[in-house]
Design a protein around this motif. Structure first.
Motif, PDB file in Angstrom:
ATOM      1  N   ALA A   1       0.834  -1.205   0.000  1.00  0.00           N
ATOM      2  CA  ALA A   1       0.000   0.000   0.000  1.00  0.00           C
ATOM      3  C   ALA A   1       0.865   1.250   0.000  1.00  0.00           C
ATOM      4  O   ALA A   1       0.577   2.229  -0.701  1.00  0.00           O
ATOM      5  N   VAL A   2       1.931   1.218   0.798  1.00  0.00           N
ATOM      6  CA  VAL A   2       2.859   2.357   0.840  1.00  0.00           C
ATOM      7  C   VAL A   2       3.506   2.560  -0.527  1.00  0.00           C
ATOM      8  O   VAL A   2       3.633   3.685  -1.024  1.00  0.00           O
ATOM      9  N   LEU A   3       3.913   1.451  -1.139  1.00  0.00           N
ATOM     10  CA  LEU A   3       4.537   1.504  -2.456  1.00  0.00           C
ATOM     11  C   LEU A   3       3.593   2.147  -3.467  1.00  0.00           C
ATOM     12  O   LEU A   3       3.992   2.982  -4.284  1.00  0.00           O
TER      13      LEU A   3
ATOM     14  N   VAL B   1      16.301   4.927   1.456  1.00  0.00           N
ATOM     15  CA  VAL B   1      16.147   3.508   1.822  1.00  0.00           C
ATOM     16  C   VAL B   1      17.229   3.108   2.826  1.00  0.00           C
ATOM     17  O   VAL B   1      16.953   2.510   3.880  1.00  0.00           O
ATOM     18  N   ALA B   2      18.472   3.437   2.505  1.00  0.00           N
ATOM     19  CA  ALA B   2      19.582   3.076   3.392  1.00  0.00           C
ATOM     20  C   ALA B   2      19.443   3.741   4.756  1.00  0.00           C
ATOM     21  O   ALA B   2      19.595   3.091   5.808  1.00  0.00           O
ATOM     22  N   ALA B   3      19.125   5.029   4.770  1.00  0.00           N
ATOM     23  CA  ALA B   3      19.001   5.748   6.036  1.00  0.00           C
ATOM     24  C   ALA B   3      17.812   5.251   6.846  1.00  0.00           C
ATOM     25  O   ALA B   3      17.887   5.133   8.073  1.00  0.00           O
ATOM     26  N   GLY B   4      16.702   4.937   6.166  1.00  0.00           N
ATOM     27  CA  GLY B   4      15.523   4.465   6.868  1.00  0.00           C
ATOM     28  C   GLY B   4      15.758   3.167   7.617  1.00  0.00           C
ATOM     29  O   GLY B   4      15.272   2.977   8.736  1.00  0.00           O
ATOM     30  N   LEU B   5      16.545   2.275   7.041  1.00  0.00           N
ATOM     31  CA  LEU B   5      16.823   0.993   7.688  1.00  0.00           C
ATOM     32  C   LEU B   5      17.777   1.139   8.870  1.00  0.00           C
ATOM     33  O   LEU B   5      17.788   0.301   9.769  1.00  0.00           O
ATOM     34  N   LEU B   6      18.574   2.197   8.871  1.00  0.00           N
ATOM     35  CA  LEU B   6      19.547   2.405   9.950  1.00  0.00           C
ATOM     36  C   LEU B   6      19.073   3.407  10.999  1.00  0.00           C
ATOM     37  O   LEU B   6      19.709   3.557  12.049  1.00  0.00           O
ATOM     38  N   ALA B   7      17.975   4.087  10.739  1.00  0.00           N
ATOM     39  CA  ALA B   7      17.583   5.219  11.572  1.00  0.00           C
ATOM     40  C   ALA B   7      17.296   4.844  13.018  1.00  0.00           C
ATOM     41  O   ALA B   7      17.731   5.534  13.943  1.00  0.00           O
ATOM     42  N   GLY B   8      16.538   3.758  13.228  1.00  0.00           N
ATOM     43  CA  GLY B   8      16.199   3.366  14.592  1.00  0.00           C
ATOM     44  C   GLY B   8      17.435   3.061  15.422  1.00  0.00           C
ATOM     45  O   GLY B   8      17.562   3.505  16.572  1.00  0.00           O
ATOM     46  N   ARG B   9      18.370   2.325  14.850  1.00  0.00           N
ATOM     47  CA  ARG B   9      19.608   2.000  15.552  1.00  0.00           C
ATOM     48  C   ARG B   9      20.416   3.262  15.843  1.00  0.00           C
ATOM     49  O   ARG B   9      20.969   3.423  16.941  1.00  0.00           O
ATOM     50  N   ALA B  10      20.469   4.165  14.871  1.00  0.00           N
ATOM     51  CA  ALA B  10      21.226   5.398  15.066  1.00  0.00           C
ATOM     52  C   ALA B  10      20.612   6.255  16.174  1.00  0.00           C
ATOM     53  O   ALA B  10      21.330   6.838  16.994  1.00  0.00           O
ATOM     54  N   ALA B  11      19.289   6.325  16.226  1.00  0.00           N
ATOM     55  CA  ALA B  11      18.625   7.140  17.247  1.00  0.00           C
ATOM     56  C   ALA B  11      18.845   6.575  18.641  1.00  0.00           C
ATOM     57  O   ALA B  11      18.909   7.323  19.618  1.00  0.00           O
TER      58      ALA B  11
ATOM     59  N   GLU C   1      11.767  -4.197  17.190  1.00  0.00           N
ATOM     60  CA  GLU C   1      11.145  -4.738  15.982  1.00  0.00           C
ATOM     61  C   GLU C   1      10.275  -3.680  15.307  1.00  0.00           C
ATOM     62  O   GLU C   1      10.246  -3.585  14.078  1.00  0.00           O
ATOM     63  N   ARG C   2       9.565  -2.907  16.112  1.00  0.00           N
ATOM     64  CA  ARG C   2       8.713  -1.874  15.535  1.00  0.00           C
ATOM     65  C   ARG C   2       9.555  -0.816  14.825  1.00  0.00           C
ATOM     66  O   ARG C   2       9.184  -0.323  13.750  1.00  0.00           O
ATOM     67  N   SER C   3      10.691  -0.451  15.394  1.00  0.00           N
ATOM     68  CA  SER C   3      11.573   0.514  14.727  1.00  0.00           C
ATOM     69  C   SER C   3      12.031  -0.013  13.372  1.00  0.00           C
ATOM     70  O   SER C   3      12.067   0.719  12.377  1.00  0.00           O
ATOM     71  N   LEU C   4      12.375  -1.300  13.323  1.00  0.00           N
ATOM     72  CA  LEU C   4      12.786  -1.897  12.060  1.00  0.00           C
ATOM     73  C   LEU C   4      11.622  -1.930  11.077  1.00  0.00           C
ATOM     74  O   LEU C   4      11.791  -1.631   9.886  1.00  0.00           O
ATOM     75  N   ALA C   5      10.427  -2.268  11.587  1.00  0.00           N
ATOM     76  CA  ALA C   5       9.247  -2.314  10.715  1.00  0.00           C
ATOM     77  C   ALA C   5       8.936  -0.930  10.158  1.00  0.00           C
ATOM     78  O   ALA C   5       8.616  -0.785   8.967  1.00  0.00           O
ATOM     79  N   VAL C   6       9.024   0.090  11.005  1.00  0.00           N
ATOM     80  CA  VAL C   6       8.797   1.459  10.541  1.00  0.00           C
ATOM     81  C   VAL C   6       9.872   1.854   9.527  1.00  0.00           C
ATOM     82  O   VAL C   6       9.594   2.534   8.525  1.00  0.00           O
ATOM     83  N   GLY C   7      11.105   1.411   9.771  1.00  0.00           N
ATOM     84  CA  GLY C   7      12.171   1.679   8.816  1.00  0.00           C
ATOM     85  C   GLY C   7      11.906   1.036   7.467  1.00  0.00           C
ATOM     86  O   GLY C   7      12.131   1.653   6.419  1.00  0.00           O
ATOM     87  N   ILE C   8      11.423  -0.210   7.479  1.00  0.00           N
ATOM     88  CA  ILE C   8      11.073  -0.891   6.227  1.00  0.00           C
ATOM     89  C   ILE C   8       9.919  -0.170   5.546  1.00  0.00           C
ATOM     90  O   ILE C   8       9.902   0.000   4.323  1.00  0.00           O
TER      91      ILE C   8
ATOM     92  N   GLY D   1       9.160   3.034   5.804  1.00  0.00           N
ATOM     93  CA  GLY D   1       9.686   4.252   5.210  1.00  0.00           C
ATOM     94  C   GLY D   1      10.576   3.981   4.010  1.00  0.00           C
ATOM     95  O   GLY D   1      10.537   4.702   3.013  1.00  0.00           O
ATOM     96  N   ALA D   2      11.372   2.900   4.095  1.00  0.00           N
ATOM     97  CA  ALA D   2      12.256   2.557   2.986  1.00  0.00           C
ATOM     98  C   ALA D   2      11.447   2.174   1.750  1.00  0.00           C
ATOM     99  O   ALA D   2      11.835   2.483   0.620  1.00  0.00           O
TER     100      ALA D   2
END
Length: 508
Positions: A30-32, A324-334, A144-151, A153-154
């Motif tokens: 749906a996001v796509l 895409v790259a930043a979205g997948l790393l954002a949760g860990r970086a924060a 897991e939710r941070s990763l899901a949100v990253g996916i 957004g990516a």
């Protein structure tokens, strides 16, 4: 006092629903879909303009009426999903989105195209809040939710890359309506697979859906955005003041009504959370600063630099790759650094990238454009992913639809205002260009109109017209980029202070 974001309950963090990752794969479709639809419109704009011959104002309406309507309905649709079920409203909205895409593809007049885009906004208002709300209810573990949100957004960022490339291919081989028909196969897969994989979720005690609140939200948002658009395009007038007053009054009434209802359409207490409010404001201002540039970039690449549609689509790819790259790393970086450093740093990077685009001219080489787009993607990917996580983490799961709708409303309102204000800057500067003797008035309405007019003129006059029109367009685009840069840098400073001591959850 430290303002941290805590789980809604102590059991949520350890509950892991089976099949949640497969369900996420459906949500990202749906996001796509929404991302692809937004980006292909910009690429197809020169073709739509040449075929339907809209005025400059109509062209802006084609670009922003979708955002107007979706901004006015997101809160209502998010609340409706909380009440009747997020899965149900997602699947119904997706089906409608596909059907209305056909109407967009076969529009024969500017007026019909504007209507079709408006109806698409009604359907689109059901999709994004439902996807984020379902993620909130599927993923209880914060990491897991941070990763899901990253996916999530990516995927939206990937859609911004797929849209121009797929759209460029279609525009080189078919008519412009084909860029809307690509929605249909995605819709079919989403609906069929979503019926099987998505779990239903809703607020167990939602209360009634207040229709007066729905009307006030819709009237207030559309009237206010329309007033801003008209003031930016034609200047302030009595009519603009009246519409602005109507919109402001409707929104004030809406807020007051929400504070008195036992089960409001939107719980205004959400805004007492500083992190929630700061994240929403950051999203709105960031999109405002970016959207005008994004809307006109495809026209610059095609009509100024002479790139073919597919080449123009590929030229925009670095922004999506970076996001895409930043979205997948954002949760860990924060979590490693801080929420405010990641968000403010991302916004500052976008602002500086926009500032670099103030020096572009008709022959600017791709290294500058590509590098700027890459930095924009990286900065936006970090910022939007973390703010989405902040917004979702700060509310109980029963209110996930309303909170997601607020987030998406900020996004769409920012897009509408950005196209209205920054787009009007581009259009205003462009209209003042001086063409050779015999230049038709239509050439001053849009750059595509100038290209079409030049095709029927003698070679010397044609070259003079195109050079003047293209230079005026570039001047307008440079000015809009500068205004966008100021907005982004100011937002970065604000985010640094407003998101102080905010933390993402670390449980799980």
């Amino acid at each position: 006092m430290t303002s941290t974001l805590q789980p809604a309950s102590t059991t949520e963090a350890v509950t892991k629903r089976p099949g949640r990752w497969l369900a996420l794969s459906v949500l990202v479709l749906a996001v796509l879909l929404v991302a692809v639809d937004a980006t292909v419109l910009g690429l197809a704009t020169p073709y739509i303009s040449a075929d339907l011959e809209p005025s400059g104002t109509q062209l802006l309406w084609i670009g922003d009426v979708y955002s107007f309507v979706i901004a006015g309905l997101l809160v209502s649709m998010g609340s409706l999903g909380d009440r009747i079920g997020r899965k149900k409203i997602l699947l119904v909205g997706a089906t409608a989105f596909g059907a209305i895409s056909v109407l967009n593809a076969y529009a024969t007049t500017p007026e019909l195209m504007i209507l079709a885009r408006a109806l698409l906004g009604v359907a689109g208002a059901t999709l994004m809040p439902a996807t984020l709300a379902l993620i909130r209810n599927l993923f209880h573990d914060p990491r897991e939710r941070s990763l899901a949100v990253g996916i999530w957004g990516a995927t939206a960022s990937a859609g911004t890359a797929i849209g121009p490339i797929a759209g460029g291919f279609l525009l080189e081989h078919f008519w412009w309506g084909s860029v809307f028909l690509i929605n249909l196969p995605v819709m079919a897969v989403l609906v069929v697979v979503g019926i099987k994989l998505l779990p239903e979720s809703k607020n167990p005690n939602p209360g009634p859906w207040d229709m007066l609140s729905v009307a006030l939200s819709l009237v207030g948002m559309i009237a206010l955005v329309y007033a801003v658009k008209e003031a930016a395009t034609h200047g302030f007038s009595g009519e603009v003041a009246a519409v602005a007053l109507l919109g402001t009054g409707a929104l004030i009434w809406f807020v007051r009504r929400q504070l008195t209802l036992p089960t409001p359409l939107l719980d205004m207490r959400l805004f007492r959370n500083r992190g929630f409010s700061a994240a929403v404001l950051s999203d709105l201002l960031t999109i405002l600063g970016l959207s005008g540039l994004v809307f006109f970039l495809s026209q610059y690449l095609q009509l100024v630099q002479g790139r073919r549609p597919l080449e123009a689509g590929l030229a925009e790819l670095p922004a999506a790759i970076g996001a895409v790259a930043a979205g997948l790393l954002a949760g860990r970086a924060a979590r490693r650094f801080s929420v405010r450093s990641v968000v403010a740093g991302g916004l500052a990077a976008v602002g500086l990238a926009l500032a670099s685009l103030t020096v572009i001219d008709q022959s600017t080489g791709y290294p500058l454009l590509g590098a700027a787009l890459l930095v924009v993607g990286i900065g936006a990917g970090f910022s939007f992913t973390v703010t989405a996580d902040v917004i979702l983490s700060g509310v109980p799961k029963e209110q996930a639809g309303s909170a997601s709708a607020v987030s998406e409303t900020a996004y769409e309102l920012g897009a509408a205002l950005g196209i209205a204000v920054l787009g009007s800057i581009v259009t205003g500067v462009y209209r003042d260009f001086t063409g050779p003797v015999g230049t038709p008035q239509g050439a001053h309405e849009s750059l595509s109109g100038a290209v079409e007019a030049a095709a029927g003129m003698p070679a010397q006059q044609s070259a003079a017209l195109l050079d003047s029109a293209r230079q005026a367009f570039v001047d307008g685009l440079s000015l809009a980029a500068g205004v966008g840069a100021v907005v982004l840098l100011a937002t970065a400073v604000g985010a640094w202070f407003l998101l102080k001591e905010q933390r993402l959850e670390n449980a799980g």
